[in-house]
Design an enzyme around this catalytic site. Structure first.
Site, mmCIF file in Angstrom:
data_model
loop_
_atom_site.group_PDB
_atom_site.id
_atom_site.type_symbol
_atom_site.label_atom_id
_atom_site.label_comp_id
_atom_site.label_asym_id
_atom_site.label_seq_id
_atom_site.Cartn_x
_atom_site.Cartn_y
_atom_site.Cartn_z
ATOM 1 C CG LEU A 161 -1.751 -1.339 1.303
ATOM 2 C CD1 LEU A 161 -2.582 -1.356 2.571
ATOM 3 C CD2 LEU A 161 -2.623 -1.524 0.068
ATOM 4 C CD GLU A 162 4.570 3.093 -1.748
ATOM 5 O OE1 GLU A 162 5.018 4.209 -1.993
ATOM 6 O OE2 GLU A 162 4.914 2.422 -0.749
ATOM 7 C CG HIS A 163 -1.418 5.878 -3.469
ATOM 8 N ND1 HIS A 163 -0.963 7.178 -3.524
ATOM 9 C CD2 HIS A 163 -0.794 5.210 -4.462
ATOM 10 C CE1 HIS A 163 -0.095 7.293 -4.522
ATOM 11 N NE2 HIS A 163 0.033 6.110 -5.108
ATOM 12 N NE ARG A 220 7.423 -1.308 0.191
ATOM 13 C CZ ARG A 220 6.758 -0.295 -0.356
ATOM 14 N NH1 ARG A 220 7.254 0.357 -1.379
ATOM 15 N NH2 ARG A 220 5.599 0.065 0.138
#
Ligand SMILES: *[C@@H]1O[C@H](CO)[C@@H](O)[C@H](O)[C@H]1NC(C)=O
Ligand SMILES: *[C@@H]1O[C@H](CO)[C@@H](O)[C@H](O)[C@H]1NC(C)=O
Ligand SMILES: *[C@@H]1O[C@H](CO)[C@@H](O)[C@H](O)[C@H]1NC(C)=O
Length: 307
Positions: A161-163, A220
């Site tokens: 999930l980047e947003h 990450r």
């Protein structure tokens, strides 16, 4: 008399001692270092010229392949769903997935990614996404023509999930996936995983992870201002402690070109990262970003024997 009485009692004490030793060994087990697992997960699907899925599995380098991304869904998808595999042909993909599974390499699908057209603002949107996943990539509607991989089932779902924000209903999706007890292609339980930012906690996925039902978390340690130097022992320790029943993976770039920041060459990984990570009893292995760069650098080939 005394002699005959003592013998059994000695035998009993010996057995009791052995029992105590065994029990302490078993109890000490989970708390002690995990050591190497040889597990290498790779992301595939971000570059057309990274080679096929079949080739990735046939390389023998990976213990899991995550295809990326299902990048349109939920509220910002306006009712649409879209799988972006960077132009990889879908023809033959079902057979490739089965081939991977035959080789013992599970294939997951990652939702989210770097596009912005996704969100799960309501439980209803989360349940609709579950239905979409189930019918398109798992056991639902096996002969529906919308299935890009035909009757092949995927093995897992990854959340990348980047947003979005903490209000998104990814926990509802996670619980629904668990509730349906999906058995994927090789008969194993669905691999429910998340790929998180290095700094603990990652608010977008925290509520979902806090359900405690995730099998793996890939952290990450790259392309993140919170871990500009790459791996952070402090953040690693927080992740490992927060989710003792989840396997935690060290996420690394496969080459200096694969990320803006955070690259560690195999020697640095071996010297400064892996010994720290493997101290956690729930160390899982390494996650590589991504197949395109790994194929050129042979990063996973260089690290596989000791991670
Ligand atoms: C969504 O589902 C969760 C878990 O079932 C529940 O606790 C929550 O109240 C629901 N939220 C809404 C807005 O219905
Ligand atoms: C589709 O699935 C249904 C239910 O499993 C089955 O009865 C039917 O024969 C299938 N049709 C085709 C064309 O495979
Ligand atoms: C990758 O590296 C390993 C370890 O050095 C080596 O054994 C292997 O042959 C390499 N593979 C390729 C394709 O260069």
């Amino acid at each position: 008399m005394a002699f005959t009485r003592r013998r059994p009692s000695l035998a009993v004490s010996a057995a009791a001692l052995l029992f105590v030793v065994l029990i302490s060994f078993l109890l000490a087990g989970p708390a002690s270092a995990q050591g190497k697992t040889g597990q290498v997960t790779v992301f595939w699907g971000r570059h057309r010229d990274e080679g096929s899925l079949r080739e990735a599995c046939d390389s023998g380098l990976y213990s899991m392949v995550i295809m990326s991304f299902l990048d349109v869904y939920g509220g910002n998808g306006n009712g649409n769903y879209h799988l972006d595999l960077s132009g990889h042909p879908l023809a033959g993909m079902g057979a490739a997935i089965k081939r991977c599974q035959f080789l013992g390499v599970p294939v997951s699908i990652s939702i989210g990614g770097f596009g912005g057209a996704y969100s799960l603002p309501t439980n209803q949107s989360a349940l609709a996404l579950f239905d979409h996943l189930w019918n398109t990539y798992f056991g639902g509607s096996l002969n529906d023509t919308r299935r890009p991989f035909g009757d092949a089932w995927l093995d897992g779902v990854d959340m990348f999930l980047e947003h979005g924000d903490a209000a998104d209903r990814y926990s509802t999706l996670a619980l629904e996936l668990a509730k349906h007890n999906i058995r994927a292609g090789d008969g194993k339980l669905l691999h429910l995983t998340a790929t998180a930012h290095c700094r603990f906690p990652d608010d977008r996925v925290k509520e979902a992870l806090d359900t405690g039902i995730f099998e793996r978390i890939h952290v990450r340690f790259y392309d993140d201002p919170d871990c500009a130097a790459g791996f952070s022992a402090a953040e690693w320790a927080k992740w490992a402690a927060a989710y003792p029943f989840t396997k935690i993976y060290v996420g690394v770039p496969a080459s200096p070109q694969a990320a803006e920041t955070g690259y560690k060459d195999p020697a640095a990984l071996r010297r400064a990262v892996v010994p720290v990570a493997q101290k956690a009893s729930n160390y899982g292995g390494v996650m590589i970003w991504d197949r395109y760069f790994d194929k050129r650098s042979n990063y996973s080939g260089s690290i596989k024997s000791w991670v």
